[in-house]
Scaffold this motif. Sequence first.
Motif, short mmCIF file in Angstrom:
data_model
loop_
_atom_site.label_atom_id
_atom_site.label_comp_id
_atom_site.label_asym_id
_atom_site.label_seq_id
_atom_site.Cartn_x
_atom_site.Cartn_y
_atom_site.Cartn_z
N GLY A 9 0.77 -1.24 0.00
CA GLY A 9 0.00 0.00 0.00
C GLY A 9 0.80 1.28 0.00
N GLY A 10 2.02 1.26 -0.51
CA GLY A 10 2.85 2.46 -0.46
C GLY A 10 2.19 3.68 -1.04
N GLY A 11 1.75 3.61 -2.29
CA GLY A 11 1.12 4.76 -2.93
C GLY A 11 -0.20 5.14 -2.29
N SER A 12 -0.99 4.14 -1.91
CA SER A 12 -2.28 4.41 -1.27
C SER A 12 -2.09 5.03 0.10
CB SER A 12 -3.08 3.11 -1.14
OG SER A 12 -3.42 2.59 -2.41
N SER A 13 -1.10 4.54 0.85
CA SER A 13 -0.82 5.10 2.17
C SER A 13 -0.30 6.53 2.04
CB SER A 13 0.18 4.23 2.92
OG SER A 13 0.25 4.59 4.28
N ASP A 14 0.52 6.78 1.03
CA ASP A 14 0.99 8.15 0.78
C ASP A 14 -0.18 9.08 0.48
OD1 ASP A 14 3.56 7.15 1.06
OD2 ASP A 14 3.97 7.10 -1.09
N ALA A 15 -1.12 8.61 -0.34
CA ALA A 15 -2.29 9.43 -0.69
C ALA A 15 -3.14 9.70 0.55
CB ALA A 15 -3.12 8.73 -1.76
N ALA A 16 -3.34 8.68 1.38
CA ALA A 16 -4.13 8.86 2.60
C ALA A 16 -3.44 9.84 3.55
CB ALA A 16 -4.33 7.51 3.28
N ALA A 17 -2.12 9.72 3.68
CA ALA A 17 -1.38 10.65 4.54
C ALA A 17 -1.48 12.08 4.01
CB ALA A 17 0.08 10.23 4.64
N THR A 18 -1.48 12.23 2.69
CA THR A 18 -1.62 13.55 2.08
C THR A 18 -2.99 14.14 2.38
OG1 THR A 18 -0.09 12.94 0.30
CG2 THR A 18 -1.54 14.82 -0.11
N LEU A 19 -4.03 13.33 2.27
CA LEU A 19 -5.38 13.81 2.59
C LEU A 19 -5.47 14.27 4.05
CD1 LEU A 19 -7.61 11.14 0.78
CD2 LEU A 19 -7.26 13.52 0.09
N ARG A 20 -4.91 13.48 4.96
CA ARG A 20 -4.95 13.85 6.37
C ARG A 20 -4.18 15.15 6.61
NH1 ARG A 20 -3.93 8.27 7.21
NH2 ARG A 20 -1.74 8.77 7.58
N GLY A 54 -8.13 4.97 -5.41
CA GLY A 54 -7.62 3.60 -5.33
C GLY A 54 -8.36 2.85 -4.25
N ALA A 55 -8.52 1.53 -4.44
CA ALA A 55 -9.32 0.73 -3.52
C ALA A 55 -8.76 0.72 -2.10
CB ALA A 55 -9.42 -0.70 -4.05
N ASP A 56 -7.44 0.90 -1.96
CA ASP A 56 -6.82 0.83 -0.63
C ASP A 56 -6.75 2.18 0.08
OD1 ASP A 56 -6.40 -1.89 -0.53
OD2 ASP A 56 -4.34 -1.80 -1.25
N VAL A 57 -7.10 3.27 -0.59
CA VAL A 57 -6.94 4.59 0.03
C VAL A 57 -7.87 4.78 1.24
CG1 VAL A 57 -6.98 7.08 -0.31
CG2 VAL A 57 -6.02 5.60 -2.08
N PRO A 58 -9.17 4.44 1.14
CA PRO A 58 -10.00 4.55 2.35
C PRO A 58 -9.46 3.70 3.49
CG PRO A 58 -11.38 4.26 0.40
CD PRO A 58 -9.97 4.02 -0.04
N LEU A 59 -9.00 2.51 3.18
CA LEU A 59 -8.42 1.63 4.19
C LEU A 59 -7.23 2.28 4.87
CD1 LEU A 59 -8.00 -1.22 5.51
CD2 LEU A 59 -6.65 -1.79 3.48
N CYS A 60 -6.37 2.93 4.08
CA CYS A 60 -5.15 3.50 4.62
C CYS A 60 -5.39 4.76 5.45
CB CYS A 60 -4.15 3.78 3.49
SG CYS A 60 -3.43 2.26 2.78
N LEU A 61 -6.63 5.24 5.48
CA LEU A 61 -6.98 6.31 6.39
C LEU A 61 -7.24 5.79 7.80
CD1 LEU A 61 -9.35 8.40 4.09
CD2 LEU A 61 -7.20 9.21 5.08
N ARG A 62 -7.32 4.46 7.94
CA ARG A 62 -7.59 3.84 9.22
C ARG A 62 -6.28 3.47 9.92
NH1 ARG A 62 -13.12 2.31 9.64
NH2 ARG A 62 -14.20 3.40 7.98
N ARG A 63 -6.42 2.97 11.15
CA ARG A 63 -5.29 2.46 11.92
C ARG A 63 -5.76 1.22 12.69
NH1 ARG A 63 -2.97 4.95 8.91
NH2 ARG A 63 -1.37 6.55 9.17
N GLY A 64 -4.85 0.56 13.36
CA GLY A 64 -5.19 -0.63 14.12
C GLY A 64 -5.39 -1.82 13.20
N MET A 65 -6.33 -2.67 13.54
CA MET A 65 -6.67 -3.85 12.73
C MET A 65 -8.03 -3.60 12.08
SD MET A 65 -6.90 -7.87 13.89
CE MET A 65 -5.15 -7.96 14.27
N VAL A 66 -8.11 -3.87 10.77
CA VAL A 66 -9.32 -3.54 10.01
C VAL A 66 -9.71 -4.73 9.15
CG1 VAL A 66 -10.37 -1.92 8.37
CG2 VAL A 66 -8.55 -1.13 9.89
N ARG A 67 -11.01 -5.01 9.10
CA ARG A 67 -11.52 -5.96 8.11
C ARG A 67 -12.03 -5.16 6.92
NH1 ARG A 67 -16.43 -10.48 8.71
NH2 ARG A 67 -15.87 -11.68 6.82
N MET A 68 -11.51 -5.48 5.74
CA MET A 68 -11.91 -4.81 4.51
C MET A 68 -12.73 -5.77 3.66
SD MET A 68 -9.58 -3.23 1.41
CE MET A 68 -9.08 -4.87 0.84
N GLU A 69 -13.91 -5.32 3.24
CA GLU A 69 -14.76 -6.14 2.38
C GLU A 69 -15.23 -5.33 1.18
OE1 GLU A 69 -17.46 -8.90 4.94
OE2 GLU A 69 -17.13 -7.08 6.15
#
Length: 273
Positions: free
Chosen positions: A95-106, A126-141
Motif C-alpha cells: 500500500g505504499g502509494g495508497s498510504s501516501d495518498a491517505a497521509a496527504t489527505l490527512r 484507489g481501492a486501498d486509500v479509504p483503508l489507509c486512512l484507518r489504523r489498528g486492525m481492520v476488516r476490509m470487504e
Amino acid sequence: MTVEEFAPAKINLTLHVTGQRADGYHLLDSLVIFADVGDRVTVSSAEATRLTVSGPRAAGVPTGDGNLVVRAARAIGVDADIHLEKHLPAAAGIGGGSSDAAATLRALSKLSGKPLPAMPEILSLGADVPLCLRRGMVRMEGIGEQLTDLDPALPLRLLLVNPGVEVPTPLVFKALRRKTNPPMDWPMPKEGWIEWLAAQRNDLEAPAIEAAPVIQTVLDALRDSPGCQLARMSGSGATCFAIFKDAESQKQALEAIRVTHPDWWSVACAAVA
C-alpha cells in the motif's frame, strides 16, 4: 504552517477474493494491519501544488499527476508544497502509494481545515486509500469501501521482505483461476489466533508466484527461519511478511536474510495500534 503525516506500510494478513462484479471490480475479504515502517508526507501552504521526493526509494517516483499524492491534493482541493520521503518499495503489495495518498489527505485537511472528501471520491483514488486512512486492525470487504475497525492490532513482531520484482496487480487478478472463493472463517477468535490466521489465505499468492517464482523463494526463506510462526504474501505481491514468536528470532531472521540475499529489501517492524 507545516504538517507532517506518517504513511505506514499496509499488511494484508489475509486476502480472500470472494467474487467479481459486472464492472470488473473484484470483491475482497481481507484482514489488515499497519506497520511502524513507512513513508512520510510533509505539506505547507503554496499557491500551486508541487511535489518533491527524497529518501532511499525515491528513484523513479513520478512527481506529476501520475502520483497518487498529487491526485489526493486535487481531490481535497488544497494547493500545497508536498514533500514525500520515500522508504517503501513501489508496487509491492504493502500500500505504499495508497498510504501516501491517505497521509496527504490527512495532512492537507489539517493544514486547511477542510474535511476529507466523500468516500466515493476517496475510493476513486484507489481501492486501498479509504483503508489507509484507518489504523489498528481492520476488516476490509467489498471493493474496499466496507471497513470494520476491530480490536487494536496485536503487538506482532514481523519481517517484511521484497525481492525487488514488480508484479502488476491487474496481471495477478487476471491469472486468478477462481474468482468466487470462500470468505474468511469469521468471527476471528481471541484464543488460538495464529492458528486461525494460518488457516486463512491470500488467494493472490499462487498467481503472483506463477508470475514471479522468486516470491516462493522468499516465502521458503521466511518459513525456514527459526521462530517463524507464519509467512505469507501481502496484497498482490511481491512483498511477503513473517510473524515471529519473539524479538530475538525476528532479529536473527533479518540478519540471515540480509546476509544470504543482500539485494532484497528487508525490514523488521511491529504492528501499530
